[in-house]
Design a protein around this motif. Structure first.
Motif, mmCIF file in Angstrom:
data_model
loop_
_atom_site.group_PDB
_atom_site.id
_atom_site.type_symbol
_atom_site.label_atom_id
_atom_site.label_comp_id
_atom_site.label_asym_id
_atom_site.label_seq_id
_atom_site.Cartn_x
_atom_site.Cartn_y
_atom_site.Cartn_z
ATOM 1 N N ALA A 188 10.124 6.942 7.297
ATOM 2 C CA ALA A 188 9.897 5.535 6.956
ATOM 3 C C ALA A 188 9.500 5.412 5.486
ATOM 4 C CB ALA A 188 8.809 4.964 7.852
ATOM 5 N N MET A 189 8.610 6.284 5.049
ATOM 6 C CA MET A 189 8.147 6.204 3.665
ATOM 7 C C MET A 189 9.206 6.723 2.689
ATOM 8 S SD MET A 189 5.983 5.157 1.614
ATOM 9 C CE MET A 189 4.344 4.780 2.209
ATOM 10 N N GLU A 190 9.879 7.796 3.062
ATOM 11 C CA GLU A 190 10.832 8.407 2.122
ATOM 12 C C GLU A 190 12.076 7.541 1.907
ATOM 13 O OE1 GLU A 190 11.455 12.719 2.812
ATOM 14 O OE2 GLU A 190 9.598 12.635 3.953
ATOM 15 N N THR A 191 12.365 6.689 2.885
ATOM 16 C CA THR A 191 13.587 5.884 2.755
ATOM 17 C C THR A 191 13.270 4.378 2.687
ATOM 18 O OG1 THR A 191 13.843 5.786 5.151
ATOM 19 C CG2 THR A 191 14.985 7.577 4.020
ATOM 20 N N ARG A 231 13.279 -0.562 -1.636
ATOM 21 C CA ARG A 231 12.587 -0.610 -2.929
ATOM 22 C C ARG A 231 11.531 -1.721 -2.981
ATOM 23 N NH1 ARG A 231 12.161 3.541 -6.039
ATOM 24 N NH2 ARG A 231 11.399 2.088 -7.585
ATOM 25 N N ALA A 232 11.850 -2.859 -2.430
ATOM 26 C CA ALA A 232 10.902 -3.983 -2.528
ATOM 27 C C ALA A 232 9.601 -3.625 -1.813
ATOM 28 C CB ALA A 232 11.525 -5.237 -1.934
ATOM 29 N N ALA A 233 9.725 -3.039 -0.633
ATOM 30 C CA ALA A 233 8.529 -2.670 0.135
ATOM 31 C C ALA A 233 7.776 -1.545 -0.585
ATOM 32 C CB ALA A 233 8.929 -2.243 1.537
ATOM 33 N N LEU A 234 8.529 -0.617 -1.139
ATOM 34 C CA LEU A 234 7.905 0.506 -1.843
ATOM 35 C C LEU A 234 7.122 -0.005 -3.064
ATOM 36 C CD1 LEU A 234 7.576 3.564 -2.096
ATOM 37 C CD2 LEU A 234 9.780 3.683 -3.237
ATOM 38 N N GLU A 235 7.717 -0.943 -3.763
ATOM 39 C CA GLU A 235 7.037 -1.475 -4.950
ATOM 40 C C GLU A 235 5.818 -2.317 -4.566
ATOM 41 O OE1 GLU A 235 10.053 -3.079 -7.560
ATOM 42 O OE2 GLU A 235 11.043 -1.110 -7.666
ATOM 43 N N GLY A 242 19.531 9.707 0.915
ATOM 44 C CA GLY A 242 18.949 8.514 1.538
ATOM 45 C C GLY A 242 17.529 8.211 1.091
ATOM 46 N N ARG A 243 16.933 9.119 0.347
ATOM 47 C CA ARG A 243 15.568 8.838 -0.136
ATOM 48 C C ARG A 243 15.659 7.765 -1.223
ATOM 49 N NH1 ARG A 243 15.823 14.177 1.073
ATOM 50 N NH2 ARG A 243 14.292 14.808 2.635
ATOM 51 N N THR A 244 14.722 6.826 -1.169
ATOM 52 C CA THR A 244 14.774 5.725 -2.144
ATOM 53 C C THR A 244 13.893 5.995 -3.355
ATOM 54 O OG1 THR A 244 13.113 4.712 -0.751
ATOM 55 C CG2 THR A 244 15.381 3.887 -0.536
#
Ligand code: AMP
Ligand code: ZN
Length: 436
Positions: free
Chosen positions: A9-12, A15-19, A316-318
């Motif tokens: 879940a974290m690795e992929t 981008r919006a959620a990761l940021e 697939g990693r973002t």
């Protein structure tokens, strides 16, 4: 290709959620940093009232940079943001002179670091099936312990071999059938050159992969190691200030190193203007470590030159990748994986009254390894027929250098006026190794 993740879940994450995660973590990190005397002052100077003034990730530019010099000045405990009782580990790396730069970790920080490094290892396909011979130095340097816990966390069988003693390394590789190695690229090449002489051949081993890092190396060097040892070689980047290796790692596609953006915020800046550069452009990597309770670090200037690879990776990693490190923006030398500042050598030499003022540092290749020679002039009083004093002085310089920079240098003593005198700025370093 079969892709395995540690934390899919974290690795992929998109981008919006990761940021959004990064921004939230950045605010917490600033709040934590305010607990240190260094940052409470530095943040006040930037007129940043508090983390609530960070409205977007771009607002990171409102924060002050941190340099290696800042860490040195904070030695030994000046950057601590928690009570000493909460700290369970410290590591250190070379400073520009005498004092090292130190990092501290709480138990929770260590767990977070382990989580990130185990992701790096699984990205190369590693897991319970592997016997991991960790040939990086264990100790204050983060190289050894840095990957150790991540590897154990994945269930790999870890051999904490540490560096050096090539004969013993071969014996372990043979007896335990180690299939993954972790070492500097120069040490792997050096070991290969000794293999036959030490009575081994490649078919005695079960080698499949190696993680290499801690020093600059080229794509050609990677390829050479892959061909000679018939293995896959993955580039691993890290620095002790950011918890060491595992911070950015190549995945099975071996095309740039994923930098774990939920744990770090990266920026690329122009080292002269300190202005941010767009993705894809080469500049200095600046890192903010998120979530580290014991020692937050904001916008740390790594001095390493690289660029962000913005294109998505087929794995697939973002989390974006950084390109192979191109070089440094300061004068730090990396000699067989050990960081050395010319100023540390100068400090040792200049403390000795028998030594003149002129010296020269030469770094060159001897086989696959780096060799350091320190040439220095002695005072006229030492030039007598009795060479015992000169011999003793040479020994003393060697010992003091070893104590200060952890490297065995060759010391050459010369009569006054032997070494070249520069017309302008003194040229104290001759790095004869081929550029990356
Ligand atoms: P240390 O803090 O002793 O771990 O040294 C960190 C420095 O080693 C980095 O800032 C880089 O200059 C260098 N380094 C580490 N990993 C790599 C790598 N994979 N490629 C090139 N340089 C590296
Ligand atoms: Zn990838």
């Amino acid at each position: 290709m079969d892709i395995e993740y540690r934390d899919k879940a974290m690795e992929t994450m998109d981008r919006a959620a990761l940021e959004a995660h990064q921004l939230q973590a950045l605010r917490e990190t600033v709040r934590q940093a305010q607990k240190t005397s260094f940052y409470s002052k530095a943040l006040a100077e930037c007129r940043l009232e508090g983390p609530e003034e960070l409205h977007s990730l771009a607002d990171i530019r409102k924060l002050p940079f941190t340099s290696k010099q800042d860490l040195r000045e904070a030695y030994p405990y000046g950057m601590l943001a928690v009570e000493k009782e909460e700290v369970v580990r410290l590591h250190a790396s070379s400073g520009t002179t005498g004092k090292p730069t130190v990092i501290y970790l709480t138990a929770e920080d260590l767990r977070a670091c382990t989580a990130v490094t185990s992701r790096s290892l699984i990205a190369t396909g590693a897991g319970v099936q592997d016997v991991f011979q960790n040939m990086m130095t264990y100790g204050l340097f983060t190289g050894g312990l840095g990957l150790h816990y991540g590897a154990e966390n994945l269930g790999m069988l870890v051999i904490p071999a540490s560096s050096g003693n090539t004969r013993k390394q071969f014996r372990m590789m043979h007896d335990f059938q180690s299939n993954i190695l972790h070492a500097t690229p120069s040490y792997l090449l050096h070991a290969y050159s000794q293999m036959g002489e030490m009575g081994y051949k490649l078919s005695d081993f079960n080698l499949q992969k190696a993680y290499v890092g801690a020093e600059p190396h080229s794509e050609d060097t990677r390829r050479k190691i892959e061909e000679l040892l018939r293995i896959d070689v993955y580039n691993s980047y890290g620095l002790s200030e950011m918890n060491g290796p595992g911070l950015a790692f190549e995945c099975v596609y071996k095309d740039g190193m994923h930098l774990w953006e939920d744990a770090y915020i990266m920026e690329i800046i122009d080292p002269d203007t300190m202005e941010p550069l767009p993705d894809g452009e080469e500049g200095e990597l600046v890192l903010t470590i998120l979530h580290r309770k014991a020692m937050p670090l904001l916008r740390y200037r790594t001095r390493d030159l690289t660029r962000i690879i913005p294109e998505p990776c087929p794995c697939g990693r973002t989390h974006r990748r950084i390109a192979r490190i191109k070089g440094r923006t300061d004068d730090m030398l990396i000699i067989n994986g050990v960081n050395v500042f010319p100023s540390q050598i100068e400090e040792v030499i200049m403390k000795m009254p028998e030594v003149g003022t002129n010296y020269l540092i030469v770094v060159e290749k001897q086989g696959a390894l780096d060799k350091l020679t320190v040439k220095t002039e002695v005072t006229r009083e030492l030039l007598t027929d009795d060479t015992r004093d000169l011999y003793k002085l040479k020994q003393r310089i060697r010992e003091n250098l070893k104590a200060s920079i952890s490297i065995s240098a060759t010391v050459e003593l010369h009569e006054p006026d032997f070494l070249p005198v520069a017309q302008g700025k003194a040229q104290r370093v001759e790095d004869r190794r081929k550029p990356v």
